[in-house]
Design an enzyme around this catalytic site. Structure first.
Site, short mmCIF file in Angstrom:
data_model
loop_
_atom_site.label_atom_id
_atom_site.label_comp_id
_atom_site.label_asym_id
_atom_site.label_seq_id
_atom_site.Cartn_x
_atom_site.Cartn_y
_atom_site.Cartn_z
N ARG A 100 26.68 36.97 48.08
CA ARG A 100 26.84 38.42 48.03
C ARG A 100 27.96 38.95 48.90
O ARG A 100 28.67 39.88 48.53
CB ARG A 100 25.52 39.10 48.42
CG ARG A 100 24.43 38.98 47.36
CD ARG A 100 23.12 39.53 47.86
NE ARG A 100 22.05 39.27 46.90
CZ ARG A 100 20.77 39.15 47.23
NH1 ARG A 100 20.41 39.27 48.51
NH2 ARG A 100 19.87 38.91 46.31
N CYS A 130 17.06 43.08 46.02
CA CYS A 130 16.17 43.96 45.25
C CYS A 130 15.98 45.32 45.91
O CYS A 130 15.86 46.34 45.21
CB CYS A 130 14.83 43.28 45.01
SG CYS A 130 14.03 42.62 46.48
N SER A 160 5.72 41.02 46.21
CA SER A 160 6.48 40.13 45.33
C SER A 160 7.90 39.94 45.80
O SER A 160 8.58 39.01 45.34
CB SER A 160 6.46 40.67 43.90
OG SER A 160 6.95 42.00 43.86
N HIS A 255 9.43 48.20 44.81
CA HIS A 255 9.87 48.66 46.12
C HIS A 255 10.10 50.17 46.09
O HIS A 255 10.50 50.73 45.07
CB HIS A 255 11.19 47.99 46.52
CG HIS A 255 11.08 46.53 46.81
ND1 HIS A 255 9.89 45.87 46.99
CD2 HIS A 255 12.06 45.58 46.97
CE1 HIS A 255 10.12 44.60 47.25
NE2 HIS A 255 11.42 44.40 47.24
#
Length: 351
Positions: A100, A130, A160, A255
């Site tokens: 990234r 995420c 998760s 989220h």
């Protein structure tokens, strides 16, 4: 015209499972789709596009003849295998954190910076974290209109986000505390009952944990630094002031992020609503008088970023406060990867 071929590496994982559902429900632009996983998962058959497809073991030759390879695997696996896929002629779209912040790897959110897609000297394109993805589509469209100066955010991250082990740990802890109404009334009693903490540093059931990720310098967590660094790169604002506090909450999937955004221009909720409602990938749900605002229970299983509680700061007419929810396994992982891959496929089709 030949349809491009696709490899899905990590097809048996939590994100991979969502990816197969997306590939089966989105436009059918792909020709051959190879499902790839670790050798221990090889031979399994998974449903995709209405057919049972055998999972192949990860190896160099599995990428031969592949145009685009998606990686939904841990960082260390991507770090090894994404360059191999690129060397075999595929464009690697990586959902891990391995590339990234590599300056030679574009970090792409199609709604925000699709122009970065073609600048990939290593043949690799990175997908954002995420939590960043849960908020950045909304933040990005507001930035285009009002010019962002500063972000202060608090995330409320689902179990998760720590993978299948996070989900399993939360369910196991909930089973242990179910029906025990005295828990949470005395110091340490929840910790004593839940037992195994799994990937979390404290009990997640009936609790919130002000920590996500690994420890970095000066007490910051890796998840907090990802929000800062990735937001800067995606928005093309290398000096953007960002402060994040990441919290793990007892939610399975989706989220949430509370955002305080400061802009160069004065901003009002009415104009912000107009901008957000017109933005692709954003849904506005904002009527507190009617109890309407996004929550994980409403948003899970959907693709957009949902925005509500949009307010002008009480002390700064250049600042907005709002709340964002996004399914961390869909837009936060699989969907953004699929969207990037589809843009690459379109580029390849154009020659």
């Amino acid at each position: 015209m030949r349809k491009p071929s696709l490899a899905v590496v990590g097809a048996t994982g939590a994100v991979g499972t969502v990816m197969l559902d997306l590939l089966s429900s989105r436009a059918d632009i792909w020709g051959e789709i190879r499902l790839v996983a670790s050798p221990r998962s090889a031979g399994r058959k998974l449903a995709i596009r209405g057919a049972q497809t055998e999972v192949l073991p990860l190896s160099e030759d599995v990428f031969d003849g592949i145009d685009v390879a998606m990686f939904d695997v841990p960082d260390e696996v991507s770090a090894t295998w994404a360059p191999i896929a690129a060397a075999r002629g595929a464009v690697a779209v990586d959902n891990s954190g391995a590339f990234r912040m590599d300056p030679d790897v574009p970090l792409v959110v199609p709604e925000i910076n699709p122009g970065e897609l073609s600048r990939r000297p290593k043949g690799i394109i990175a997908n954002a974290n995420c939590t960043t993805l849960s908020m950045i589509v909304a933040v990005g469209v507001l930035h285009r209109t009002f010019v962002l100066k500063e972000l202060v955010v608090a995330s409320y991250q689902a179990a998760s986000g720590a993978g299948q082990v996070g989900i399993d740990t939360l369910y196991a802890q909930l089973d242990k505390v179910a029906g025990t109404r005295t828990l949470g009334q005395r110091a340490g009693d929840v910790r004593a009952v839940v037992g195994d903490l799994g990937p979390f540093p404290a009990p997640l059931a009936m609790n919130v944990v002000p920590w996500a990720g690994s420890l970095k310098a000066d007490g910051w967590s890796s998840e907090e630094l990802k929000i800062r660094n990735e937001s800067r790169k995606i928005l093309g604002l290398p000096s953007l002031r960002v402060s994040a506090t990441c919290v793990r909450v007892p939610v399975v999937t989706t989220h949430s992020v509370a955002v305080h955004a400061v802009f160069e221009q004065e901003v009002t909720p009415s104009v912000a609503w107009e901008v957000l409602r017109a933005a692709p990938g954003v849904v506005v749900a904002d009527d507190p008088a009617a109890g309407e605002f996004p929550t994980p229970a409403d948003v899970v299983g959907t693709d957009p970023s949902w925005v509500g509680r949009v307010r002008q700061s009480l002390d700064d007419p250049h600042a907005l406060d709002f709340f964002v929810c996004g399914d961390n396994l869909r837009k936060g992982a699989a969907l953004n990867t699929a969207q990037i891959a589809e843009l690459v496929a379109a580029e390849l089709a154009e020659g």
